[in-house]
Enzyme design. Structure first.
Site, short mmCIF file in Angstrom:
data_model
loop_
_atom_site.label_atom_id
_atom_site.label_comp_id
_atom_site.label_asym_id
_atom_site.label_seq_id
_atom_site.Cartn_x
_atom_site.Cartn_y
_atom_site.Cartn_z
N GLY A 7 -0.15 -9.23 -0.82
CA GLY A 7 0.29 -8.86 -2.44
C GLY A 7 1.34 -9.58 -2.48
N GLU A 130 -6.00 -13.05 -5.22
CA GLU A 130 -5.89 -12.44 -3.77
C GLU A 130 -7.23 -11.73 -3.45
OE1 GLU A 130 -2.74 -9.44 -3.65
OE2 GLU A 130 -3.34 -8.74 -1.72
N THR A 177 0.52 -18.12 18.74
CA THR A 177 -0.23 -18.73 17.43
C THR A 177 -1.81 -18.48 17.58
OG1 THR A 177 -0.54 -20.85 18.46
CG2 THR A 177 1.44 -20.45 17.23
N THR A 180 -3.79 -16.79 14.57
CA THR A 180 -3.95 -17.97 13.68
C THR A 180 -4.96 -18.85 13.70
OG1 THR A 180 -1.74 -17.27 12.89
CG2 THR A 180 -2.63 -19.22 12.21
N LYS A 212 2.03 -26.75 16.50
CA LYS A 212 0.86 -26.13 17.34
C LYS A 212 -0.21 -25.81 16.36
CE LYS A 212 0.36 -23.64 21.47
NZ LYS A 212 1.10 -22.90 22.61
N CYS A 378 4.78 13.34 -14.31
CA CYS A 378 3.61 13.84 -14.53
C CYS A 378 3.13 15.55 -13.82
CB CYS A 378 2.12 12.95 -13.93
SG CYS A 378 0.81 13.19 -14.56
N ARG A 463 -5.38 15.08 -16.23
CA ARG A 463 -6.46 15.80 -16.86
C ARG A 463 -6.07 17.04 -17.63
NH1 ARG A 463 -11.25 14.06 -15.03
NH2 ARG A 463 -11.29 13.43 -13.04
N HIS A 510 3.41 8.40 -16.55
CA HIS A 510 4.08 7.78 -15.51
C HIS A 510 4.93 6.53 -15.79
CE1 HIS A 510 1.86 10.00 -12.20
NE2 HIS A 510 0.74 9.85 -13.24
N GLU A 512 7.04 5.11 -14.11
CA GLU A 512 7.25 4.09 -13.00
C GLU A 512 6.47 3.10 -13.12
OE1 GLU A 512 5.89 7.10 -12.69
OE2 GLU A 512 4.40 7.45 -11.22
N1 GLN Z 1 -2.82 17.11 -11.53
C1 GLN Z 1 -2.33 16.84 -12.90
C2 GLN Z 1 -3.25 16.45 -13.95
O1 GLN Z 1 -4.33 16.26 -13.37
C3 GLN Z 1 -1.08 15.67 -12.78
C4 GLN Z 1 -1.85 14.34 -12.31
C5 GLN Z 1 -0.50 13.39 -11.93
O2 GLN Z 1 0.35 13.79 -11.52
N2 GLN Z 1 -1.05 12.31 -12.16
O3 GLN Z 1 -3.16 16.64 -15.02
#
Ligand code: GLN
Length: 536
Positions: A7, A130, A177, A180, A212, A378, A463, A510, A512
């Protein structure tokens, strides 16, 4: 083998080709039968990375987005399951015009079509593909067949790079090697010859071994690239260019570079990672760490990267400590909680289910009462709301319907459309997924962090939601919902006012997932900034 660095290799190849002036996109092929990564346990498969369009993919898509600094659509992701599903659907719709539909060529042809579509969508000059899995196994054989067929159609259009592991057995102290050589033979048996070998090892490959490999694998020694373990993944593109990898690839592809390699922006970031003088200590409290005797943080890769990037951009190195939330439950919890004061900030990332929940709630309470910067992602936001409801609003045993549907105070609840899906056992790809717009409230910490933007767009995967029946009561109690869906019904960010707590904030989304090395996420930036400011 998995974990060898395919990756990062693919992403880094993308970066060095971008630096030559090309438009680059990346495609990931995962051999498993699941339609997407959404239904897989993160301790087994690592993090589930959600794209803007809501597709749940492999963490490698996160690497591509971070390295290439672009958002990638779900067309760039395929699994055996997804490819077969498409072929079967076409067959049912008579798209094969009465032909006998066969594993070969129809499956590889579908793979090739999808690769071309991804390239067209991105208007890409070069597409990095990939192929997951290991040479010689059954699982990815049809994808390698697709590669062979593409190469056969137009050899100048395809460059094949093999990432291989070169072990240095400790008893021997010498790099071997043979694995490989065998891997290349296995690949040759499928009709594919690598143009370039990226040799991964804990030490650099010397010229004797390069020669090699070259001799036994039908290639020139300079096409064997040494990729030893290094301190940071961000060094990889720069190291590749030391060996002129982009020139080599362009030669195979018979393409002319649009400009000399310009990695300035990338190198500026790498310099920040080297020059970081300060240190910021962040505790991440979660549960997906253990697999057998090994502790993995793979399930939180985007969170880790988001923190690290924000730290580097603030002139600091992030020191992360993994704390299992269950340690904060039961008898020893008081002494464990006290230890939290040594951290400059605490994060509770996303999660599911009830294991370790009471521990997380205890941690959040401690962070609130001791004014330790707290950032909930979340689930970490939902638990922040539950903690506030229980301990500040005194709503006894407040909870989320995910854990205790019988609780008298379901401050986090399942919405009617989700309830229906659960009844129908419709679990795959059915959460609230992908990018949604939120509006930010004036004068809040969130709004400040986002540079006073009124509107943002962030990715979701959940959810449950803050229960609309409790919003007024919670806001009256002093928690601010600083981000809401445009119609005002869904709570996207919760925070305590800065005069009450320096940073006590949670996001239903999220953040991140959109943090990038060259474009760090504003909320992580603010979190680290506050953590550094308060550092004793
Ligand atoms: N379990 C929680 C939900 O489904 C939070 C989900 C999460 O943190 N991605 O709402």
């Amino acid at each position: 083998m998995s974990g060898v660095g395919k990756g990062i290799t693919a992403s880094s190849i993308g970066v060095i080709l971008q630096a030559r002036g090309f438009k680059v996109t990346a495609v990931k092929i995962d051999p498993y039968v699941n339609i997407d990564a959404g239904t897989m346990n993160p301790t087994e498969h690592g993090e589930v990375f959600v794209l803007n369009d809501g597709f749940e993919t492999d963490q490698d898509m996160g690497n591509y987005e971070r390295f290439l600094n672009v958002s990638i659509p779900s067309d760039n992701y395929m699994t055996t399951g997804r490819v077969y599903q498409a072929v079967i659907e076409k067959e049912r719709n008579l798209k094969y015009k009465g032909k006998c539909v066969q594993v070969v060529p129809h499956i590889p042809l579908e793979v090739i079509d999808r690769i071309h579509k991804a390239a067209e969508l991105a208007n890409a000059d070069i597409t990095v593909i990939e192929v997951g899995g290991t040479v010689g196994e059954y699982e990815n054989i049809l994808f390698i067949e697709a590669l062979r067929m593409m190469n056969l159609r137009d050899p100048d259009d395809v460059a094949c790079v093999m990432v291989s592991y070169l072990p240095v057995p400790s008893k021997l102290g010498e790099m071997k090697t043979k694995p490989t050589q065998h891997a290349v033979r296995a690949l040759n048996a499928t009709g594919v010859q690598p143009d370039i070998i990226i040799g991964r090892s804990n030490v650099p490959i010397d010229s004797v071994r390069k020669e090699k490999i070259a001799l036994f694998c039908n290639m020139r020694p300079e096409n064997v690239i040494s990729a030893p373990d290094i301190e940071s993944i961000y060094d990889v593109p720069v190291n590749f260019e030391k060996d002129n990898l982009s020139d080599m690839l362009l030669k195979v592809l018979r393409m002319k570079a649009k400009k000399p390699s310009d990695l300035t922006e990338w190198k500026n970031f790498v310099t920040k990672t080297k020059n970081a003088k300060k240190e910021v200590n962040i505790a991440v409290v979660g549960k997906y760490f253990a697999t057998g005797d090994f502790v993995l943080s793979d399930a939180y890769i985007s969170v880790i990267e988001a923190i690290k990037q924000a730290a580097y951009h603030n002139g600091a190195k992030a020191h992360l400590t993994w704390l299992s939330s269950e340690e904060f439950e039961g008898d020893a919890s008081k002494t464990e909680l006290k230890k939290l004061s040594q951290y400059d900030g605490i994060i509770v990332p996303g999660g599911f289910g009830s294991r370790g929940i009471e521990g997380k709630l205890a941690v959040i309470k401690y962070a609130r009462e001791h004014k330790i910067p707290y950032f909930g992602l979340c689930y970490g936001m939902q638990l922040l709301v539950i903690e506030f409801a229980r301990n500040v609003l005194k709503l006894d045993i407040a909870n989320t319907a995910e854990i205790d549907p019988e609780s008298p105070h379901l401050v986090i609840d399942i919405m009617p459309d989700q309830k229906k899906k659960m009844k129908e056992e419709n679990y795959g790809g059915s959460m609230r997924l992908g990018a949604y717009v939120a509006h930010l409230k004036k004068g809040t910490l969130a709004r400040k962090a986002y540079g006073d933007k009124e509107q943002i767009s962030e990715r979701h995967r959940h959810r449950y939601e803050v229960n609309p029946d409790y919003i007024e009561q919670i806001e009256k109690g002093g928690l601010v919902f600083s981000g809401k869906s445009p119609d005002g019904t869904l709570m996207e960010i919760a925070e305590l006012p800065e005069k009450v707590h320096p940073f006590f904030l949670g996001t239903q989304f999220h953040p991140e997932l959109q943090a990038r090395p060259l474009d760090p996420h504003p909320l992580f930036m603010e979190f680290v900034r506050v953590a550094l400011r308060l550092k004793k």
